[in-house]
Design a protein around this motif. Structure first.
Motif, short mmCIF file in Angstrom:
data_model
loop_
_atom_site.label_atom_id
_atom_site.label_comp_id
_atom_site.label_asym_id
_atom_site.label_seq_id
_atom_site.Cartn_x
_atom_site.Cartn_y
_atom_site.Cartn_z
N ASP A 94 0.83 -1.22 0.00
CA ASP A 94 0.00 0.00 0.00
C ASP A 94 0.86 1.26 0.00
O ASP A 94 0.47 2.28 -0.58
N HIS A 95 1.99 1.21 0.66
CA HIS A 95 2.81 2.42 0.78
C HIS A 95 4.03 2.40 -0.12
O HIS A 95 4.87 3.30 -0.05
N GLY A 96 4.12 1.37 -0.96
CA GLY A 96 5.25 1.28 -1.89
C GLY A 96 6.58 1.25 -1.18
O GLY A 96 7.56 1.84 -1.63
N LEU A 97 6.61 0.57 -0.03
CA LEU A 97 7.85 0.52 0.74
C LEU A 97 8.31 -0.92 0.86
O LEU A 97 7.96 -1.62 1.80
N ARG A 98 9.09 -1.37 -0.11
CA ARG A 98 9.62 -2.72 0.03
C ARG A 98 11.06 -2.59 0.46
O ARG A 98 11.84 -1.85 -0.13
N SER A 99 11.41 -3.28 1.50
CA SER A 99 12.77 -3.18 2.00
C SER A 99 13.28 -4.57 2.34
O SER A 99 12.55 -5.55 2.29
N GLU A 100 14.56 -4.63 2.67
CA GLU A 100 15.16 -5.89 3.11
C GLU A 100 14.36 -6.45 4.28
O GLU A 100 14.15 -7.65 4.39
N ALA A 101 13.92 -5.55 5.16
CA ALA A 101 13.18 -5.99 6.35
C ALA A 101 11.80 -6.49 5.97
O ALA A 101 11.42 -7.61 6.31
N SER A 102 11.04 -5.67 5.25
CA SER A 102 9.65 -6.06 4.96
C SER A 102 9.61 -7.34 4.15
O SER A 102 8.77 -8.21 4.39
N SER A 103 10.55 -7.50 3.20
CA SER A 103 10.48 -8.71 2.38
C SER A 103 10.76 -9.95 3.21
O SER A 103 10.23 -11.03 2.93
N ARG A 104 11.59 -9.82 4.24
CA ARG A 104 11.84 -10.99 5.10
C ARG A 104 10.60 -11.33 5.94
O ARG A 104 10.26 -12.51 6.10
N PHE A 105 9.95 -10.31 6.46
CA PHE A 105 8.71 -10.60 7.20
C PHE A 105 7.67 -11.24 6.29
O PHE A 105 6.98 -12.17 6.67
N GLU A 106 7.58 -10.70 5.06
CA GLU A 106 6.57 -11.21 4.12
C GLU A 106 6.78 -12.70 3.87
O GLU A 106 5.82 -13.46 3.75
N LYS A 107 8.03 -13.10 3.77
CA LYS A 107 8.30 -14.51 3.47
C LYS A 107 8.31 -15.37 4.73
O LYS A 107 8.37 -16.59 4.64
N GLY A 108 8.28 -14.73 5.89
CA GLY A 108 8.22 -15.49 7.13
C GLY A 108 9.58 -15.65 7.77
O GLY A 108 10.46 -16.28 7.19
N VAL A 109 9.78 -15.09 8.94
CA VAL A 109 11.06 -15.25 9.64
C VAL A 109 10.97 -16.48 10.54
O VAL A 109 9.89 -17.03 10.76
N ASP A 110 12.12 -16.93 11.04
CA ASP A 110 12.15 -18.09 11.93
C ASP A 110 11.75 -17.63 13.33
O ASP A 110 12.48 -16.86 13.97
N PRO A 111 10.61 -18.10 13.85
CA PRO A 111 10.15 -17.62 15.16
C PRO A 111 11.15 -17.94 16.28
O PRO A 111 11.19 -17.24 17.29
N ASN A 112 11.94 -18.96 16.06
CA ASN A 112 12.89 -19.33 17.11
C ASN A 112 14.16 -18.48 17.11
O ASN A 112 15.05 -18.72 17.91
N ARG A 113 14.25 -17.53 16.20
CA ARG A 113 15.45 -16.68 16.21
C ARG A 113 15.16 -15.29 16.75
O ARG A 113 16.07 -14.48 16.85
N VAL A 114 13.90 -15.00 17.07
CA VAL A 114 13.53 -13.64 17.46
C VAL A 114 14.31 -13.20 18.70
O VAL A 114 14.91 -12.12 18.74
N ARG A 115 14.36 -14.07 19.70
CA ARG A 115 15.05 -13.71 20.96
C ARG A 115 16.57 -13.68 20.75
O ARG A 115 17.25 -12.76 21.21
N ASP A 116 17.09 -14.70 20.06
CA ASP A 116 18.55 -14.75 19.84
C ASP A 116 19.03 -13.50 19.12
O ASP A 116 20.09 -12.96 19.43
N ALA A 117 18.24 -13.05 18.16
CA ALA A 117 18.64 -11.88 17.38
C ALA A 117 18.71 -10.65 18.28
O ALA A 117 19.62 -9.83 18.17
N ALA A 118 17.74 -10.53 19.19
CA ALA A 118 17.74 -9.38 20.11
C ALA A 118 18.96 -9.43 21.01
O ALA A 118 19.64 -8.41 21.25
N GLU A 119 19.29 -10.61 21.51
CA GLU A 119 20.47 -10.77 22.37
C GLU A 119 21.74 -10.41 21.62
O GLU A 119 22.62 -9.72 22.12
N ARG A 120 21.83 -10.91 20.41
CA ARG A 120 23.02 -10.68 19.59
C ARG A 120 23.17 -9.18 19.29
O ARG A 120 24.27 -8.64 19.33
N ALA A 121 22.09 -8.51 19.05
CA ALA A 121 22.14 -7.06 18.80
C ALA A 121 22.63 -6.33 20.03
O ALA A 121 23.47 -5.43 19.95
N ALA A 122 22.11 -6.75 21.19
CA ALA A 122 22.54 -6.11 22.44
C ALA A 122 24.05 -6.29 22.63
O ALA A 122 24.77 -5.35 22.98
#
Lengths: 804, 345
Positions: free
Chosen positions: A358-386
Motif C-alpha cells: 500500500d505504501h510502496g515501501l519494500r525493504s530488506e526488512a519487509s520482504s523478510r517478514f513477508e516470506k516469514g522469519v524463523d520464530p525461534n530466532r527472534v530472541r537470539d537476534a535481540a540478544e546478539r544485537a545487544a
C-alpha cells in the motif's frame, strides 16, 4: 542474497573449497548462484598512507598538495582534489604503478605544474557502488577510522579481499535470506558442522522492564514482540569490518546502531528496529491495528495515511513505527541518542505485505517478514544485537527483555516411506542413505520399519509434506545421479485434433500463396480494439493496464496487421503480404470468461508480382486477395458453400469490400482499406481480410469421394451478355447455374467489356459454359435445349441481352 | 532427245544446288516437273521414236524426273534444317538473367519452434491441448497450488480484468483443465502451447506477451527419472545429440520436487562464455513432479498417481537456437526478420 565468502567462513569451515567451487555446489543442490563477484578484482598497489602535510595547490583553488607517507623510503607528494583530505588522516593511496578497476593505471603526473606521485582514493574509485558508500565519504576520499598502519595493503584493511556469491533465491528458500540459513545449507552440502554465534552479554543491574512495558493488542498480526534496552550508547561509525560486510551485502553503512540492526538482519534473517528510547514519549509500547485515516510520519519524512489493514507500533497513543515496514520520524535514532530500544518481533507476513504494498515501501526488512522469519530466532537476534551494541557502541545492556508472547511454535513433523521416496525419484536408496541426508541437514529423524519421521526445524518453514522431504533427499542425493528412463504404462496415440491439423493446413497454404505469418499483441488501445471487428461488442478491458496502448483485448486482428505493414513500409518494404491466426476476445460480461474466437486475418500491400526486367509489375488488387481466399476454401472443401457479397464497412473502401458468406452466414470480410486510412498509415493500395477461422474449420465438409474420370467429351458454349453497369457477375452466374440443370458442369467468366461500342450504362460479361453428361456423348440438340433455358433465364431474371 | 533430257537433268540439279531458299526451290520444282515443263516438252517427240526405243526413253525421262525430285527433296530438307537452325540461333537467351520469382511466405519462427516441439512429443504419444488465454484466477493460480495471498504470486504480476478473471500468466491452467476433464483417470499425456501475459515492460529480454509450451504426464508410477529421460530426448532432438543436460533443484508452487534444466553451452562447449555467463550451462526450462495438491484439486488420487510437468519459452529457445538478441523482434514482424526463417536446416 549476497553472501560474503569470508563472512560465511565464520559459521562453516570452507577450507579446500574455493568460492567458485562453492558456487557450483550450491547451484547443483538447490540454490542458483547467479554470479560470484571478486571484490578486489583489478585492484593492485593500494596501500595505507598517512597524510603528513596538506596545503592549498598554488595554482588551483580546488586542489590540495599533500605529503603522504606510504611506507616507502621517502614520503611522496600527491595532488588531491577531494574536499575532505586533511593532515593526519590515514587514507588509501594508489601508488605509482597501481591499478584500479577499469584497468586504470596510476602514473606519475604533473597537475597544474605540481608533481603528483599517486592518488588518494575514494571508495568509489576502489570499485564500490556510490549508493553503498556511507554519506560522510560519498563526496570525497575514504578515511580509516581506527588502527591501521602505514604501508599495509589498504584493500585487506578495508576487508575487500573477499568474494561475494549472489544467490538467486526462489520464494520457498527464504531461510537463506540469512547468513545462518546459508551456513546450514552449505554445511549440508559439504557435510560439515555449523558454528552458531553465542551472544554473551554483561548486563547492568537495571532491568529492561523498569524502562518499558510491552502490550500487543493485535496478537494475530504480532504473536511475539521482544524489546531490549541499551543505555549510554555512543552513536558513531561502526567498525570497518562490519561496514565492509554490509556493503558486500548491498547495504549502505550509517552509524553503529543502525548498522548493528542491519547486521543482525543479514546474520539471523531477523529484521530489527532501533528506537531512540528518550524520544518515545512514554514508557510503553502498544502494538495495534491503525485506525482508518490515522497518520504516521515515517523516517523518510513522508506523511502516510493508514487504514485498519495496517499494523502500528505506538507509544500507547501515538504511532512510532509502521510495523515491519518503516520506523517513525519521531523516534528515530540520531547522533545524540543515548538509550536505544531494540525491537525484535514476529510480524505476520500478509500484514506486512499489505502495508509495504500500500505504501510502496519494500525493504530488506519487509520482504523478510513477508516470506516469514524463523520464530525461534527472534530472541537470539535481540540478544546478539545487544551484544554488538555493547561491543561497538559502548552501550550498557539492561537486564532481561520485555516480551509479549502469544506465539505457538510447533516444528513440523513429516513422515514418508522409503518406498515412496524411491518410487517418486526412481531411485534405489537405502534407509541408511536417506537418514544420512537428513543428518547433514540437521533434521531430527526417527525410523520405524519402512517409514522415516522427520522433525523439521522452524527455520525451514518450506517443508510441510512428504514431497518436500523427497525433494530434500533428491537434491542432496544429486539429480546428476538419477538414471534416465521413459514413462512405461499404457501407450497413448499421439496426434493433432482435426481442427489443429486444418489450422496447420491453412497456414501452410497461405505461406505457399506468398504470405508471411505474423504474431502480434492481443492487447491494444481503444480505437484499434473494435476497428474492423466482425461483430459489434464491448471489448474486454484490463483493470490496471500498464499503458493506454495495451489496455484492451482485440476484437479483430486487421488493425494489428496494418501496424505491421506500416512498420515495414516505413523501412523500405512497401510491398508485403502477411497473415495471422489468433484469438479475438468477445466479452460475456464481468462475471464470465469472454468468448475467445480464433480468427484468420491477412493484409497485402504494394506490388503483388514484380519481375522488373521483363516489365512485369502487378500491384495487389481485390481479385488477388479474393483469389487467395477462394483457393483456401477450395482446399478446405468449402468452395461450393462460399459466396461474396458487396458491403460497406467502416474503414474499408465503400466500393471494393465484400462480405464472405459460408452457407449463407457471414464469416468475415475482404476488401480494400479505405484510402484515407491508407494515407494515414502511409501505405500503398492495401487489401485486407478477416475471417472467423473457427467457423471455417468447424464447417461440415462432405467426406472425400472419388468421382469417375469422364469417358465422354464435353461441349462448351460461350455467351456474352449485355447487362446494366451495376449488375453483379456473381448473380448472373447463379442464375445460369440454376437454369443450366444437371448437364451444366461449369460456368466461368472469361471476359468483361465496358466502354466504347457499348450503350451508355451497359457492360458486357462473357461466360463460358461447359455441358457434360457422364453417361453418354451429348448431341448438339441436347445442349441447345439446356442452353436455351439459360438464355431465357438470364433475360427474364437479369434483363441480360445476348450481345450480337 | 536423250541428250536433251540429260542436259535438263544437269541443268536442274545445278539450279537446285544453288537455290537459296524454299521459294526458289519451289520455282525450280514447278518449272522442271510441272506439266508444261521442259521435260514434258522434250517428250513431245516420243511419237517419232521406234516402239523399241519408246519405253527406254520413257524410263530415262522418269529417271531424270526422279533424280530432280530427289534433289529437290534433299535440298528442301537441307534448307528447312538451316531455317530451323537460324530461328533457334535467333532465339538464344541469356540464361544468367534472374528467373521469375515464385511468391512464397513462411511461418513465424515461434510457430516453427512450437510445431517442432509438438511433433516431437506427438511422436512420443502426447496430444496437443489448448485453453483460453483469459482465465479464471482459480485455474491460473488456485488449482496450481497458488492460493490467494501466496508469496509466489509476486513472481508473476498479472493483468487482471476483474478480481477473478485475468490474462493467463502461464499455460499451466490448460494442465489443470485437462486433468479435470480426465476425472481422476490416467494416463494424461499432453503438450500445451499458447500465448501468455505478464506485467512486464517490453525490452530486449522482456515482453508483456510471450509464448509458452508445457508438457504434462500423469499416470501410475511416473518417476522423476522418467522426467529426466524425457527431457533428455527433447534436448538432444532440439539442440543436438552432443548436448548434455543437467537438472538443478528449483521451486515452483505446482511441482515438488521442482527442477530447472540446463543444457551444455554450444558456443563454448562448456568452458564458459558470455552466452552462458561463464557457467558452461544454459537454462532452458522448468520442470518437476506434479504437486500432490495439484493432482488432488484436479480429482486425481495422489496416493495412486504421480506425474511430471515441464514448461519452457519458445522465444528463449528460438533466441538460443538462432542467436536472436532481442525478444521484441518476434512481435515487431519486420519482414527482414521473418524472411530469415524460411530455410529448412
Amino acid at each position: 542474497m549476497f553472501v560474503s565468502y569470508k563472512w560465511l567462513q565464520e559459521y562453516v569451515d570452507l577450507s579446500g573449497v574455493t568460492p567458485a567451487e562453492l558456487a557450483e555446489k550450491i547451484t547443483k543442490s538447490g540454490i542458483e548462484v547467479e554470479g560470484v563477484e571478486v571484490l578486489n578484482e583489478g585492484i593492485k598497489g593500494v596501500v595505507v598512507g598517512h597524510v603528513l602535510e596538506r596545503e592549498q595547490h598554488p595554482n588551483a583553488d580546488k586542489l590540495n598538495k599533500c605529503l603522504v607517507d606510504t611506507g616507502a623510503d621517502e614520503p611522496v607528494q600527491i595532488i588531491c582534489g577531494a574536499p575532505n583530505v586533511d593532515k593526519g588522516q590515514m587514507v588509501a593511496v594508489a601508488t605509482v604503478g597501481a591499478v584500479l578497476p577499469g584497468n586504470f593505471k596510476i602514473k606519475r603526473a604533473k597537475l597544474r605544474g605540481e608533481e603528483s606521485n599517486g592518488m588518494i582514493c575514494s571508495l568509489q574509485e576502489l570499485g564500490i557502488e556510490s549508493k553503498l558508500v556511507a554519506k560522510e565519504y560519498s563526496e570525497g576520499i575514504y578515511v580509516f577510522p581506527g588502527d591501521v598502519e602505514v604501508g599495509q595493503d589498504a584493500i585487506v584493511q578495508l576487508n575487500r579481499d573477499d568474494q561475494v556469491l549472489e544467490l538467486g533465491l526462489t520464494p520457498n528458500r527464504s531461510d537463506c535470506l540469512s547468513m545462518l540459513g546459508v551456513a546450514y545449507e552449505v554445511a549440508a552440502i559439504l557435510g560439515r558442522e555449523v558454528k552458531l554465534p553465542e551472544p554473551q552479554v554483561e548486563t547492568t543491574s537495571e532491568k529492561a522492564s523498569d524502562y518499558i512495558d510491552v502490550q500487543v493488542e493485535a496478537k494475530e498480526d504480532n504473536p511475539l514482540y521482544v524489546a531490549k534496552v541499551i543505555k549510554n550508547v555512543e552513536v558513531g561509525p561502526s567498525p570497518v569490518w562490519m561496514q565492509a560486510r554490509l556493503m558486500a551485502a548491498g547495504i549502505r553503512p550509517h552509524n553503529n546502531v543502525v548498522d548493528v540492526t542491519n547486521y543482525i538482519l543479514l546474520e539471523y534473517g531477523q529484521p530489527l528496529h532501533a528506537f531512540d528510547y528518550d524520544r518515545l514519549g512514554s514508557k510503553e509500547i502498544l502494538v495495534r491495528r491503525a485506525k482508518d485515516g490515522e497518520v504516521i510520519v515515517t523516517l523518510d519524512d513522508a506523511k502516510r495515511e493508514l487504514t485498519s489493514d495496517h499494523l502500528l507500533i505506538t507509544n500507547g497513543s501515538e504511532p512510532i513505527a509502521l510495523a515491519g515496514v518503516m520506523g517513525g520520524a519521531n523516534s528515530e535514532v540520531q547522533s545524540d541518542t543515548k538509550t536505544v530500544l531494540i525491537e525484535s518481533a514476529y510480524f505476520k507476513g500478509a500484514t506486512v505485505r499489505k502495508a509495504s504494498k500500500d505504501h510502496g515501501l519494500r525493504s530488506e526488512a519487509s520482504s523478510r517478514f513477508e516470506k516469514g522469519v524463523d520464530p525461534n530466532r527472534v530472541r537470539d537476534a535481540a540478544e546478539r544485537a545487544a551484544q554488538l551494541l555493547a561491543e561497538y557502541a559502548g552501550g550498557e545492556v539492561l537486564e532481561g527483555s520485555v516480551e509479549a508472547d502469544s506465539l505457538q511454535v510447533e516444528p513440523a513433523v513429516v513422515s514418508v516411506t522409503l518406498e515412496k521416496i524411491n518410487r517418486v525419484l526412481g531411485t534405489e536408496l537405502s534407509m541408511k542413505e536417506v537418514e544420512e541426508i537428513f543428518a547433514r541437514l540437521q533434521f531430527e529423524t526417527a525410523v520405524d520399519n519402512d517409514t522415516i519421521t522427520v522433525t523439521v526445524p522452524t527455520r525451514r518453514g518450506d517443508i510441510t509434506i512428504e514431497e518436500d522431504l523427497i525433494e530434500e533427499v533428491g537434491r542432496l542425493y544429486g539429480y546428476d545421479n538419477l538414471k534416465s528412463t521413459l514413462p512405461v504404462g499404457a501407450s497413448t496415440p499421439g496426434h493433432l485434433t482435426e481442427y489443429q491439423n486444418k489450422r496447420r493446413l491453412v497456414r501452410r497454404y497461405l505461406e505457399g500463396a506468398g504470405l508471411y505469418q505474423a504474431v502480434t499483441y492481443s492487447l491494444t488501445n481503444e480505437a484499434k480494439a473494435t476497428q474492423y471487428a466482425l461483430e459489434e461488442r464491448k471489448p474486454v478491458q484490463l483493470a490496471m493496464p500498464m499503458s493506454e496502448d495495451r489496455s484492451l483485448l482485440r476484437l479483430s486482428i486487421v488493425p494489428q496487421l496494418l501496424e505491421v505493414l506500416k512498420y515495414n513500409s516505413a523501412r523500405q518494404n512497401d510491398s508485403l503480404a502477411v497473415y495471422e491466426t489468433g484469438a479475438v476476445f468477445l466479452s460475456n460480461g464481468d462475471e464470465e470468461l469472454p468468448e475467445e474466437r480464433e480468427h484468420l486475418a491477412g493484409a497485402v500491400t504494394g506490388l503483388w508480382q514484380s519481375h522488373p526486367w521483363q516489365g512485369e509489375k502487378k500491384p495487389v488488387d481485390f481479385y488477388v486477395v479474393k483469389g487467395i481466399l477462394e483457393g483456401l476454401f477450395d482446399k478446405l472443401g468449402l468452395s461450393g458453400k462460399v459466396a461474396f457479397r458487396q458491403i460497406e464497412k467502416a474503414g474499408m473502401h465503400p466500393g471494393r469490400t465484400a462480405e464472405v458468406l459460408l452457407s449463407g452466414n457471414s464469416v468475415g470480410f475482404v476488401g480494400q482499406v479505405h484510402p484515407t486510412v491508407e494515407k494515414e498509415l502511409d501505405l500503398k493500395e492495401t487489401y485486407v481480410f478477416e475471417l472467423s477461422l473457427k467457423a471455417i474449420l468447424e464447417a461440415e465438409v462432405a467426406p472425400l469421394q472419388y468421382e469417375a474420370i469422364p469417358r465422354f467429351p464435353s461441349i462448351t458454349r460461350d455467351i456474352a451478355l449485355v447487362v446494366d453497369n451495376g449488375a453483379a457477375a456473381g448473380e448472373l452466374e447463379a442464375i445460369i447455374k440454376e437454369a443450366g440443370g444437371k448437364l451444366l458442369k461449369d460456368v466461368h467468366v472469361f471476359d468483361l467489356y465496358e466502354g466504347e461500342h457499348m450503350e451508355p450504362g451497359k457492360k458486357s460479361i462473357a461466360f463460358s459454359l461447359k455441358y457434360f453428361d457422364p453417361e453418354r456423348t451429348l448431341t448438339d440438340e441436347d445442349v441447345t435445349k439446356a442452353h436455351d433455358k439459360v438464355l431465357d433465364a438470364v433475360k427474364e431474371k437479369a434483363g441480360a441481352v445476348l450481345r450480337g | 532427245m536423250q541428250e536433251r533430257l540429260k542436259e535438263l537433268q544437269t541443268e536442274a540439279l545445278e539450279k537446285i544446288s544453288t537455290a537459296a531458299d524454299l521459294k526458289e526451290l519451289n520455282d525450280i520444282r514447278v518449272s522442271y516437273l510441272g506439266k508444261k515443263g521442259p521435260i514434258t516438252e522434250a517428250l513431245k517427240g516420243m511419237g517419232k521414236l521406234s516402239a523399241e526405243e519408246r519405253p527406254k526413253m520413257g524410263a530415262l525421262a522418269n529417271e531424270v524426273r526422279d533424280s530432280i525430285a530427289a534433289g529437290i527433296e534433299e535440298k528442301q530438307k537441307h534448307l528447312e534444317e538451316a531455317a530451323v537452325q537460324e530461328k533457334l540461333a535467333a532465339e538464344k537467351i541469356d540464361v544468367t538473367l534472374p528467373g521469375r520469382p515464385v511468391k512464397t511466405g513462411n511461418h513465424h519462427p515461434l510457430t516453427r519452434i512450437i510445431e517442432e516441439i509438438e511433433d516431437l512429443f506427438i511422436g512420443m504419444g502426447y496430444t496437443v491441448a489448448e485453453g483460453p488465454e483469459v482465465e479464471k484466477d482459480y485455474y491460473n493460480f488456485e488449482a496450481l497450488n497458488l492460493p490467494k495471498g501466496h508469496p509466489a504470486r509476486d513472481m508473476q504480476d498479472s493483468f487482471y480484468i476483474t478480481e477473478e478473471i485475468l490474462l493467463r500468466t502461464h499455460t499451466s491452467p490448460v494442465q489443470a483443465r485437462t486433468m479435470e476433464k480426465h476425472e481422476g483417470k490416467g494416463p494424461v499425456k499432453i503438450i500445451c502451447p499458447g500465448k501468455v501475459y505478464r506485467r512486464d515492460n517490453d525490452d530486449a529480454t522482456h515482453s508483456h506477451q510471450f509464448m509458452q509450451i508445457e508438457g504434462l504426464v500423469v499416470d501410475e508410477n511416473i518417476r522423476m527419472t522418467d522426467l529426466k529421460g524425457t527431457l533428455e530426448v527433447f534436448a538432444k532432438k532440439m539442440f543436438g545429440e552432443d548436448r548434455e543436460i543437467r537438472l538443478r533443484p528449483s521451486f515452483f508452487p505446482f511441482t515438488e520436487p521442482s527442477v530447472e534444466m540446463d543444457i551444455s553451452c554450444k558456443i563454448c562447449g562448456g568452458k564458459g562464455c558470455s552466452v552462458c555467463k561463464g557457467t558452461g550451462w544454459i537454462e532452458i526450462l522448468g520442470a518437476g513432479m506434479v504437486h500432490p495438491n495439484v493432482l488432488e484439486m484436479a480429482g486425481f488420487d495422489s496416493k495412486k498417481y504421480t506425474g511430471f510437468a515441464f514448461g519452457m519459452g519458445p522465444e528463449r529457445i528460438a533466441m538460443l537456437k538462432y542467436g536472436v538478441d532481442d525478444i521484441r523482434h518476434f512481435y515487431t514482424n519486420d519482414v527482414r526478420f521473418l524472411k530469415q526463417f524460411s530455410i529448412h536446416e
